[in-house]
Scaffold this motif. Structure first.
Motif, PDB file in Angstrom:
ATOM      1  N   GLU A 234     -33.578 -13.848  37.294  1.00  0.00           N
ATOM      2  CA  GLU A 234     -32.406 -14.670  37.586  1.00  0.00           C
ATOM      3  C   GLU A 234     -32.822 -16.113  37.884  1.00  0.00           C
ATOM      4  N   THR A 235     -33.573 -16.702  36.951  1.00  0.00           N
ATOM      5  CA  THR A 235     -34.024 -18.084  37.097  1.00  0.00           C
ATOM      6  C   THR A 235     -33.086 -19.071  36.421  1.00  0.00           C
ATOM      7  N   HIS A 236     -32.095 -18.562  35.705  1.00  0.00           N
ATOM      8  CA  HIS A 236     -31.208 -19.427  34.927  1.00  0.00           C
ATOM      9  C   HIS A 236     -29.882 -19.607  35.657  1.00  0.00           C
ATOM     10  N   PRO A 237     -29.364 -20.822  35.694  1.00  0.00           N
ATOM     11  CA  PRO A 237     -28.164 -21.112  36.488  1.00  0.00           C
ATOM     12  C   PRO A 237     -26.960 -20.282  36.074  1.00  0.00           C
ATOM     13  N   LEU A 238     -26.134 -19.980  37.068  1.00  0.00           N
ATOM     14  CA  LEU A 238     -24.870 -19.270  36.885  1.00  0.00           C
ATOM     15  C   LEU A 238     -23.757 -20.105  37.523  1.00  0.00           C
ATOM     16  N   PRO A 239     -22.548 -20.004  36.994  1.00  0.00           N
ATOM     17  CA  PRO A 239     -21.484 -20.873  37.524  1.00  0.00           C
ATOM     18  C   PRO A 239     -20.976 -20.482  38.901  1.00  0.00           C
ATOM     19  N   PRO A 242     -25.913 -19.091  43.303  1.00  0.00           N
ATOM     20  CA  PRO A 242     -27.211 -19.752  43.125  1.00  0.00           C
ATOM     21  C   PRO A 242     -28.190 -18.847  42.382  1.00  0.00           C
ATOM     22  N   THR A 243     -29.226 -19.459  41.830  1.00  0.00           N
ATOM     23  CA  THR A 243     -30.244 -18.669  41.142  1.00  0.00           C
ATOM     24  C   THR A 243     -31.074 -17.880  42.150  1.00  0.00           C
ATOM     25  N   ARG A 244     -31.645 -16.802  41.695  1.00  0.00           N
ATOM     26  CA  ARG A 244     -32.574 -15.990  42.479  1.00  0.00           C
ATOM     27  C   ARG A 244     -33.866 -15.888  41.667  1.00  0.00           C
ATOM     28  N   PRO A 245     -34.721 -16.894  41.714  1.00  0.00           N
ATOM     29  CA  PRO A 245     -35.876 -16.944  40.811  1.00  0.00           C
ATOM     30  C   PRO A 245     -36.941 -15.895  41.080  1.00  0.00           C
ATOM     31  N   PHE A 246     -36.733 -15.080  42.100  1.00  0.00           N
ATOM     32  CA  PHE A 246     -37.660 -13.993  42.417  1.00  0.00           C
ATOM     33  C   PHE A 246     -37.115 -12.636  41.979  1.00  0.00           C
ATOM     34  N   ARG A 247     -35.905 -12.602  41.418  1.00  0.00           N
ATOM     35  CA  ARG A 247     -35.184 -11.337  41.208  1.00  0.00           C
ATOM     36  C   ARG A 247     -34.993 -11.012  39.737  1.00  0.00           C
ATOM     37  N   VAL A 248     -35.041  -9.699  39.454  1.00  0.00           N
ATOM     38  CA  VAL A 248     -34.592  -9.188  38.164  1.00  0.00           C
ATOM     39  C   VAL A 248     -33.523  -8.140  38.431  1.00  0.00           C
ATOM     40  N   ASN A 249     -32.311  -8.370  37.928  1.00  0.00           N
ATOM     41  CA  ASN A 249     -31.271  -7.343  37.942  1.00  0.00           C
ATOM     42  C   ASN A 249     -31.637  -6.388  36.820  1.00  0.00           C
ATOM     43  N   ALA A 250     -32.339  -5.324  37.195  1.00  0.00           N
ATOM     44  CA  ALA A 250     -33.146  -4.598  36.218  1.00  0.00           C
ATOM     45  C   ALA A 250     -32.390  -3.523  35.435  1.00  0.00           C
ATOM     46  N   GLY A 251     -31.717  -2.616  36.148  1.00  0.00           N
ATOM     47  CA  GLY A 251     -31.056  -1.549  35.416  1.00  0.00           C
ATOM     48  C   GLY A 251     -30.765  -0.356  36.291  1.00  0.00           C
ATOM     49  N   ALA A 252     -30.274   0.701  35.646  1.00  0.00           N
ATOM     50  CA  ALA A 252     -29.931   1.927  36.364  1.00  0.00           C
ATOM     51  C   ALA A 252     -31.166   2.530  37.025  1.00  0.00           C
ATOM     52  N   ILE A 253     -30.954   3.218  38.150  1.00  0.00           N
ATOM     53  CA  ILE A 253     -32.068   3.639  38.998  1.00  0.00           C
ATOM     54  C   ILE A 253     -33.033   4.604  38.321  1.00  0.00           C
ATOM     55  N   ASN A 314     -32.912   2.594  24.393  1.00  0.00           N
ATOM     56  CA  ASN A 314     -31.718   2.497  25.228  1.00  0.00           C
ATOM     57  C   ASN A 314     -32.083   1.907  26.575  1.00  0.00           C
ATOM     58  N   VAL A 315     -31.203   1.062  27.072  1.00  0.00           N
ATOM     59  CA  VAL A 315     -31.328   0.563  28.435  1.00  0.00           C
ATOM     60  C   VAL A 315     -29.936   0.525  29.039  1.00  0.00           C
ATOM     61  N   ILE A 316     -29.834   0.932  30.291  1.00  0.00           N
ATOM     62  CA  ILE A 316     -28.555   0.908  31.006  1.00  0.00           C
ATOM     63  C   ILE A 316     -28.673  -0.106  32.126  1.00  0.00           C
ATOM     64  N   VAL A 317     -27.804  -1.113  32.078  1.00  0.00           N
ATOM     65  CA  VAL A 317     -27.847  -2.196  33.044  1.00  0.00           C
ATOM     66  C   VAL A 317     -26.480  -2.343  33.708  1.00  0.00           C
ATOM     67  N   GLN A 318     -26.427  -3.210  34.694  1.00  0.00           N
ATOM     68  CA  GLN A 318     -25.130  -3.495  35.312  1.00  0.00           C
ATOM     69  C   GLN A 318     -24.203  -4.134  34.282  1.00  0.00           C
ATOM     70  N   ASP A 319     -22.963  -3.702  34.270  1.00  0.00           N
ATOM     71  CA  ASP A 319     -21.977  -4.175  33.302  1.00  0.00           C
ATOM     72  C   ASP A 319     -21.375  -5.481  33.809  1.00  0.00           C
ATOM     73  N   ASP A 320     -22.159  -6.554  33.633  1.00  0.00           N
ATOM     74  CA  ASP A 320     -21.686  -7.859  34.083  1.00  0.00           C
ATOM     75  C   ASP A 320     -22.354  -8.951  33.258  1.00  0.00           C
ATOM     76  N   TRP A 321     -21.616  -9.996  33.007  1.00  0.00           N
ATOM     77  CA  TRP A 321     -22.041 -11.090  32.147  1.00  0.00           C
ATOM     78  C   TRP A 321     -23.334 -11.748  32.615  1.00  0.00           C
ATOM     79  N   HIS A 322     -23.580 -11.786  33.950  1.00  0.00           N
ATOM     80  CA  HIS A 322     -24.742 -12.506  34.443  1.00  0.00           C
ATOM     81  C   HIS A 322     -26.036 -11.718  34.341  1.00  0.00           C
ATOM     82  N   VAL A 323     -25.977 -10.450  33.916  1.00  0.00           N
ATOM     83  CA  VAL A 323     -27.194  -9.668  33.691  1.00  0.00           C
ATOM     84  C   VAL A 323     -27.709 -10.014  32.299  1.00  0.00           C
TER      85      VAL A 323
END
Length: 366
Positions: A234-239, A242-253, A314-323
């Motif tokens: 999450e290093t790229h700006p979102l409207p 704020p950015t979370r440059p240490f984080r990856v919204n990775a996927g289902a557990i 296949n990858v299952i991630v959070q269903d959201d535009w910012h992922v």
């Protein structure tokens, strides 16, 4: 490449076998206090004499003599008295005065061997800062092979080498492994998206690391151990946040990820203090420390893709535009905007997994 030195001064009865191990593992130097212990060593290893209170009358086959600048004199002056002999300094850093001696040595002498009495890296930081514009070799003693990465990471680059006095065979090999451990470059492949499906509710994991991640860097995530997708940090700006440059919204557990270059873990298994493999769009990789895994219930999105060889992904991630997922050239792609035919980056480890270890056995994942 950082150097590995073997100290055999206290290895009574084991000197021969320890030297053979060090030579076999490609150590850079063997250190002794008796010139006789250096006789017969091959030219592939530097022969270093580190004498006791008194300098010997002759230095034998030593390529380098390490002296105490306070007790024996400065290496430069000794070199003038003994033409053809190379001298360096050994400093036990125990207080402010000896720290000053160490700082002077690293700016002046061709080689400085340091031992730090207290369990803090601050004196080493000060010495390395003092040596920033110098060209001498700095070697630090370590008590255990496992300590080497800590010393070598001080001020990001550490000393030029580490020296270990092993108490048993095998320890030299462990030091060499610790010093040479490198994270491999991965051969990423382009995948073609075939389907995007709303998958319903479930738990997804955000992986928060203890380091800044690059703009083209993320972690590999997949529903199958042999087919992973590169989810970006999450290093790229979102409207809206704020950015979370240490984080990856990775996927289902239940998703797989790489904990290092070889071993997989489920996202649910990652723990604070463990490691996960950060991977760039060009395939470079590095292990990073996990600071936290944040698991929450969210709508999920299933992304199906296929590799050029026909492997299903296949990858299952959070269903959201910012992922976001990385595409060729490091393109940042919003997951909910993906369409069949889009190209994304992935990795195909090829081998099956059992409790995270690569194995060769029949295994179907679907």
């Amino acid at each position: 490449m950082k150097q590995c030195w073997l100290d055999i001064r206290a290895a009574e009865g084991l000197k021969s076998v320890l030297c053979q191990e060090a030579i076999h593992r490609g150590f850079d130097a063997i250190v002794a206090d008796d010139p006789a212990d250096l006789a017969g060593l091959p030219p592939t290893v530097s022969r270093v004499l580190l004498p006791g209170k008194e300098l010997p009358d002759a230095f034998g086959d030593a390529d380098l003599v390490i002296v105490d600048p306070v007790q024996h004199g400065e290496p430069g002056r000794l070199a003038a008295r003994h033409p053809g002999v190379r001298f360096g300094a050994h400093v036990d850093v125990t207080d402010a005065d000896s720290l000053a001696v160490a700082c002077a040595s690293v700016t002046r002498d061709p080689v400085t061997v340091l031992r730090f009495a207290d369990p803090t890296n601050i004196p080493l930081e000060i010495v390395l800062a003092a040596a920033a514009d110098a060209h001498g070799l700095i070697v630090t003693t370590v008590e255990r092979a496992a300590d080497a990465p800590v010393f070598l990471g001080v001020l990001e680059h550490g000393p030029d080498g580490v020296m270990l006095a092993p108490s048993a065979p095998g320890e030299a090999g462990r030091l060499k492994d610790a010093v040479e451990r490198r994270s491999p470059d991965l051969e990423l492949t382009e995948l073609t998206v075939t389907a995007i499906t709303h998958a319903g509710m479930g738990e997804r994991a955000c992986v928060d690391t203890c380091t800044y991640l690059a703009r083209d860097e993320g972690i590999l995530v997949g529903s199958r151990a042999k087919a992973l997708v590169l989810c970006v940090s999450e290093t790229h700006p979102l409207p809206y946040m704020p950015t979370r440059p240490f984080r990856v919204n990775a996927g289902a557990i239940m998703s797989y990820t790489l904990a290092d270059g070889e071993h997989t873990r489920y996202l649910s298994e990652l723990r604070a203090g463990g490691t996960v493999l950060a991977v760039g769009a060009d395939g470079r990789s590095r292990p990073v420390v996990v600071g936290r895994v944040k698991i929450e219930t969210r709508p999920l999105l299933s992304i199906d893709a296929v590799a050029e060889g026909g492997e299903a992904v296949n990858v299952i991630v959070q269903d959201d535009w910012h992922v976001r997922i990385l595409g060729p050239g490091g393109a940042v792609l919003n997951s909910t905007a993906l369409q069949p035919g889009d190209r994304i980056l992935g990795y195909l480890p090829r081998r099956e997994r059992h409790v995270g270890y690569p194995i060769d056995e029949l295994c179907y994942e679907q």
